[in-house]
Design a protein around this motif. Structure first.
Motif, PDB file in Angstrom:
ATOM      1  N   GLN A  87       9.601  15.997  18.797  1.00  0.00           N
ATOM      2  CA  GLN A  87      10.020  14.665  18.337  1.00  0.00           C
ATOM      3  C   GLN A  87       9.813  13.632  19.435  1.00  0.00           C
ATOM      4  OE1 GLN A  87      13.411  15.702  15.008  1.00  0.00           O
ATOM      5  NE2 GLN A  87      14.079  14.751  16.869  1.00  0.00           N
ATOM      6  N   ARG A  88      10.067  14.024  20.687  1.00  0.00           N
ATOM      7  CA  ARG A  88       9.889  13.086  21.799  1.00  0.00           C
ATOM      8  C   ARG A  88       8.418  12.675  21.929  1.00  0.00           C
ATOM      9  NH1 ARG A  88      12.724  11.274  25.841  1.00  0.00           N
ATOM     10  NH2 ARG A  88      14.389  12.782  25.608  1.00  0.00           N
ATOM     11  N   ARG A  89       7.510  13.639  21.839  1.00  0.00           N
ATOM     12  CA  ARG A  89       6.074  13.335  21.936  1.00  0.00           C
ATOM     13  C   ARG A  89       5.643  12.458  20.763  1.00  0.00           C
ATOM     14  NH1 ARG A  89       1.979  11.346  23.141  1.00  0.00           N
ATOM     15  NH2 ARG A  89      -0.045  12.339  23.032  1.00  0.00           N
ATOM     16  N   LEU A  90       6.183  12.741  19.605  1.00  0.00           N
ATOM     17  CA  LEU A  90       5.898  11.942  18.413  1.00  0.00           C
ATOM     18  C   LEU A  90       6.331  10.496  18.633  1.00  0.00           C
ATOM     19  CD1 LEU A  90       4.996  11.775  15.440  1.00  0.00           C
ATOM     20  CD2 LEU A  90       7.278  12.603  14.815  1.00  0.00           C
ATOM     21  N   ALA A  91       7.530  10.311  19.155  1.00  0.00           N
ATOM     22  CA  ALA A  91       8.039   8.960  19.421  1.00  0.00           C
ATOM     23  C   ALA A  91       7.181   8.253  20.462  1.00  0.00           C
ATOM     24  CB  ALA A  91       9.487   9.028  19.890  1.00  0.00           C
ATOM     25  N   THR A 126       8.286   4.176   3.703  1.00  0.00           N
ATOM     26  CA  THR A 126       8.369   2.976   4.526  1.00  0.00           C
ATOM     27  C   THR A 126       7.224   3.045   5.530  1.00  0.00           C
ATOM     28  OG1 THR A 126       9.757   3.984   6.229  1.00  0.00           O
ATOM     29  CG2 THR A 126      10.893   2.944   4.339  1.00  0.00           C
ATOM     30  N   HIS A 127       6.983   1.938   6.200  1.00  0.00           N
ATOM     31  CA  HIS A 127       5.897   1.932   7.173  1.00  0.00           C
ATOM     32  C   HIS A 127       6.183   2.891   8.325  1.00  0.00           C
ATOM     33  CE1 HIS A 127       2.814  -0.456   9.677  1.00  0.00           C
ATOM     34  NE2 HIS A 127       2.293   0.588   9.123  1.00  0.00           N
ATOM     35  N   VAL A 128       7.415   2.915   8.816  1.00  0.00           N
ATOM     36  CA  VAL A 128       7.732   3.813   9.923  1.00  0.00           C
ATOM     37  C   VAL A 128       7.626   5.280   9.479  1.00  0.00           C
ATOM     38  CG1 VAL A 128      10.258   3.872   9.690  1.00  0.00           C
ATOM     39  CG2 VAL A 128       9.218   4.157  11.935  1.00  0.00           C
ATOM     40  N   GLN A 129       8.002   5.586   8.266  1.00  0.00           N
ATOM     41  CA  GLN A 129       7.838   6.958   7.768  1.00  0.00           C
ATOM     42  C   GLN A 129       6.362   7.342   7.741  1.00  0.00           C
ATOM     43  OE1 GLN A 129       9.852   6.565   3.985  1.00  0.00           O
ATOM     44  NE2 GLN A 129      11.746   7.463   4.781  1.00  0.00           N
ATOM     45  N   PHE A 130       5.536   6.427   7.251  1.00  0.00           N
ATOM     46  CA  PHE A 130       4.096   6.683   7.222  1.00  0.00           C
ATOM     47  C   PHE A 130       3.552   6.892   8.626  1.00  0.00           C
ATOM     48  CE2 PHE A 130      -0.134   4.865   7.828  1.00  0.00           C
ATOM     49  CZ  PHE A 130      -0.888   5.762   7.077  1.00  0.00           C
ATOM     50  N   VAL A 131       3.937   6.024   9.551  1.00  0.00           N
ATOM     51  CA  VAL A 131       3.452   6.144  10.928  1.00  0.00           C
ATOM     52  C   VAL A 131       3.849   7.487  11.529  1.00  0.00           C
ATOM     53  CG1 VAL A 131       3.732   5.222  13.274  1.00  0.00           C
ATOM     54  CG2 VAL A 131       3.279   3.667  11.370  1.00  0.00           C
ATOM     55  N   GLN A 173      16.138  10.179  13.438  1.00  0.00           N
ATOM     56  CA  GLN A 173      16.750   9.881  12.141  1.00  0.00           C
ATOM     57  C   GLN A 173      15.715   9.879  11.021  1.00  0.00           C
ATOM     58  OE1 GLN A 173      18.633   6.165  13.073  1.00  0.00           O
ATOM     59  NE2 GLN A 173      20.415   7.139  14.018  1.00  0.00           N
ATOM     60  N   VAL A 174      14.560   9.262  11.274  1.00  0.00           N
ATOM     61  CA  VAL A 174      13.513   9.198  10.243  1.00  0.00           C
ATOM     62  C   VAL A 174      12.933  10.587  10.000  1.00  0.00           C
ATOM     63  CG1 VAL A 174      11.256   8.227   9.657  1.00  0.00           C
ATOM     64  CG2 VAL A 174      13.008   6.775  10.703  1.00  0.00           C
ATOM     65  N   VAL A 175      12.706  11.346  11.059  1.00  0.00           N
ATOM     66  CA  VAL A 175      12.181  12.703  10.921  1.00  0.00           C
ATOM     67  C   VAL A 175      13.145  13.557  10.093  1.00  0.00           C
ATOM     68  CG1 VAL A 175      11.763  14.842  12.232  1.00  0.00           C
ATOM     69  CG2 VAL A 175      10.650  12.708  12.915  1.00  0.00           C
ATOM     70  N   ARG A 176      14.429  13.407  10.327  1.00  0.00           N
ATOM     71  CA  ARG A 176      15.423  14.153   9.554  1.00  0.00           C
ATOM     72  C   ARG A 176      15.314  13.801   8.064  1.00  0.00           C
ATOM     73  NH1 ARG A 176      19.713  12.870  12.410  1.00  0.00           N
ATOM     74  NH2 ARG A 176      19.251  14.482  13.934  1.00  0.00           N
ATOM     75  N   ALA A 194       0.825  -1.216   0.000  1.00  0.00           N
ATOM     76  CA  ALA A 194       0.000   0.000   0.000  1.00  0.00           C
ATOM     77  C   ALA A 194       0.856   1.262   0.000  1.00  0.00           C
ATOM     78  CB  ALA A 194      -0.940  -0.005   1.212  1.00  0.00           C
ATOM     79  N   LEU A 195       2.022   1.206   0.639  1.00  0.00           N
ATOM     80  CA  LEU A 195       2.870   2.390   0.772  1.00  0.00           C
ATOM     81  C   LEU A 195       3.886   2.551  -0.351  1.00  0.00           C
ATOM     82  CD1 LEU A 195       3.361   2.219   4.622  1.00  0.00           C
ATOM     83  CD2 LEU A 195       2.109   3.987   3.339  1.00  0.00           C
TER      84      LEU A 195
END
Length: 147
Positions: free
Chosen positions: A62-66, A40-45, A78-81, A33-34
Motif C-alpha cells: 500500500q505504501r508503494r502504491l501511495a 471515483t477518480h482516486v479509486q481508478f488511479v 481507506q480507499v484500498v479497503r 468517463a468513470l
C-alpha cells in the motif's frame, strides 16, 4: 488598508489560475468517463496503479502504491479497503514486513481496470486532442512540474 497588487494583468495571464481551470474541466471529463464504472477518480488511479506496478513485478505494498500514485498513505489505505470490500482487489500481509500490506487486483478488478482504462484514455485523447503536436511537450512539462 493596502490595496492588492499583482504583476499580472489578470487571471487569464496566471499559470496557476489557468491550471486550476484546466484541472476542473479535466476532472469533469474524468467523472463522466468513470461514472458508468461506479468508480471515483482516486479509486481508478489506485486500481490502475496497482495494475501497472504488478506488471513490473510482485504486487505492490500500500505504501508503494501511495508513493507511485502521489496519494496520502492513510487515504490510500481507506480507499484500498473499500476496493477490497467490493472484491476488486485483495490485501494481504507482506511476508517481508508484518506492518505492510500487499495489494493485488482480483479478476473482477482486472476486468474493471480494462474497461475503465479504455474509457479514461479515450476521454483523455478527446480532452487533450486540441493540443495536437504540442501534446508531447505538454506531457513533459507536467512531468517536470510534478516531481
Amino acid at each position: 488598508m493596502t490595496a492588492p497588487e499583482s504583476r499580472l494583468p489578470g487571471p487569464d495571464a496566471s499559470p496557476g489560475f489557468l491550471l486550476w481551470r484546466a484541472t476542473l474541466a479535466w476532472q469533469r471529463v474524468m467523472r463522466a468517463a468513470l461514472a458508468p464504472h461506479d468508480l471515483t477518480h482516486v479509486q481508478f488511479v489506485l486500481l490502475t496503479t496497482t495494475w501497472w506496478l504488478t506488471r513490473s513485478g510482485e504486487p505492490p505494498t500500500q505504501r508503494r502504491l501511495a508513493e507511485q500514485a502521489g496519494t496520502d498513505t492513510m487515504m490510500t489505505s481507506q480507499v484500498v479497503r473499500k476496493l477490497a470490500d467490493r472484491g476488486l482487489l485483495t490485501r494481504a500481509d507482506d511476508p517481508a514486513d508484518a506492518r505492510a500490506k500487499r495489494v493485488q487486483l482480483t479478476g473482477a478488478g482486472s476486468a474493471l481496470v480494462a474497461k475503465a482504462l479504455h474509457d479514461v484514455e479515450g476521454a483523455d485523447a478527446r480532452f487533450f486532442g486540441g493540443l495536437g503536436e504540442r501534446t508531447g511537450g505538454f506531457v513533459s512539462a507536467l512531468a517536470e512540474l510534478g516531481t
